[in-house]
Design an enzyme around this catalytic site. Structure first.
Site, mmCIF file in Angstrom:
data_model
loop_
_atom_site.group_PDB
_atom_site.id
_atom_site.type_symbol
_atom_site.label_atom_id
_atom_site.label_comp_id
_atom_site.label_asym_id
_atom_site.label_seq_id
_atom_site.Cartn_x
_atom_site.Cartn_y
_atom_site.Cartn_z
ATOM 1 C CG HIS A 71 -109.901 -11.921 -3.822
ATOM 2 N ND1 HIS A 71 -109.823 -11.079 -2.733
ATOM 3 C CD2 HIS A 71 -109.238 -11.285 -4.822
ATOM 4 C CE1 HIS A 71 -109.149 -9.987 -3.064
ATOM 5 N NE2 HIS A 71 -108.796 -10.094 -4.334
ATOM 6 C CG ASN A 120 -111.414 -11.647 0.699
ATOM 7 O OD1 ASN A 120 -110.985 -11.261 -0.392
ATOM 8 N ND2 ASN A 120 -111.255 -12.902 1.124
ATOM 9 C CG HIS A 124 -106.701 -4.055 -10.921
ATOM 10 N ND1 HIS A 124 -105.597 -3.844 -10.121
ATOM 11 C CD2 HIS A 124 -107.473 -4.939 -10.255
ATOM 12 C CE1 HIS A 124 -105.705 -4.568 -9.022
ATOM 13 N NE2 HIS A 124 -106.842 -5.256 -9.087
#
Length: 320
Positions: A65, A93, A193
């Site tokens: 991010h 976020n 993930h």
């Protein structure tokens, strides 16, 4: 002969200075100035994960991010100031990205080990992500170093640039291409993930409305955790082994058990290149680890501040 040697020495010094000025990242950036930097980060990451295995996923996500918003510059770590609203409260976020206290602890330990403020917060994010992957059973890769830290951040940029878990495949591809990353990068980086959890808010629509693309038993098990409304912060694992960096994520996609809409978009069973990559990684751990490492290096090279640009923050939460 002495004059020639002096010229060669002088030329080497000038070349080194110019290399630094032009901002080339390198694997050995801290070897001279602080050889204890990387070992210190590794120990701190391992301790944090030993206390809370979920933290590994959080540290990987912080690096991702950070890089997707104006490059890998540590902007995600900055608190709000009177001059700007930072990225921590951006939609991708807020109530989601975590691990800031661990980064603070790592930064303090590195400053102590280096006898000063010589390692950037942006580099700490990059190294901590790699060390998290390794600590949770994944393959290692070289991290290029030499980033410097920005002095500002932008919530609007974070809202615009971080890909949403609700995106379809064409939009995911377009988002990654806007950052100079390709389809292999997209599918490989999505393998992060393999670690971590997601909030009910982000997968609710999938388990109740995407009946044609989700395994029925899987959807029913998630409905027991995530009701049609409320309990937005209830968590479910992104794959069946959320604290192990393995290929279960891709195996789940092949079986229509991807938790997020954007995950399942990578595999639709239609013979697409994305689907072929998912199938490849699902059965070949080494191929996944190799492509993931390459993609992380490419992502980590997104618009870094180097040379005299930016600064090295003493405190990762505020500009010097």
């Amino acid at each position: 002969m002495a004059a020639t040697q002096l010229f060669i020495t002088y030329f080497a010094m000038i070349s080194a200075i110019m290399l630094s000025a032009f901002g080339e990242l390198s694997v050995d950036f801290y070897d001279e100035v602080c050889p204890q930097a990387l070992p210190t980060i590794k120990v701190m990451v391992e301790e944090a994960i030993a206390l809370e295995p979920r933290m590994g996923a959080s540290l990987v996500r912080l690096h991702f991010h950070d890089c997707f918003v104006n490059g890998c510059d540590g902007s995600i770590l900055l608190d709000d100031t009177p001059d700007f609203i930072g990225e921590k409260t951006a939609a991708p976020n807020n109530n989601s990205v975590r691990g800031f206290d661990v980064i603070d602890q790592i930064k303090a330990a590195v400053n102590l080990a280096c006898l000063g403020n010589v390692v950037s917060c942006a580099d700490i994010l990059a190294v901590a992500a790699r060390d998290s992957v390794v600590a949770l059973g994944g393959g290692s890769y070289d991290v290029l170093l030499g980033r410097r830290d920005t002095t500002t951040a932008s919530r609007d940029a974070a809202n615009t640039n971080i890909p949403s878990p609700l995106l379809d495949l064409p939009d995911l591809i377009a988002n990654f291409e806007s950052h100079g990353l390709g389809l292999v990068d997209l599918v490989a980086l999505s393998g992060a993930h393999s670690l971590g959890f997601s909030r009910c808010l982000l997968f609710r629509n999938r388990i109740y409305n995407e009946t044609s693309t989700i395994d029925g038993d899987f959807a029913a098990s998630l409905q027991a955790v995530c009701p049609p409304s409320g309990d937005d912060d209830k968590l479910a694992p992104l794959d069946e082994s959320p604290v192990s960096f393995d290929t279960a994520y891709y195996q789940d996609l092949v079986e229509s058990r991807g938790l997020l809409h954007s995950d399942q978009q990578l595999f639709k069973g239609d013979g697409s290149l994305a689907g072929e990559l998912v199938q490849k990684y699902s059965g070949n751990r080494d191929a996944f680890w190799a492509d993931f490492g390459t993609a992380m290096i490419r992502m980590g090279n997104l618009s870094p501040l180097t040379g005299s640009d930016g600064e090295i923050r003493e405190n990762c939460r505020v500009a010097n």
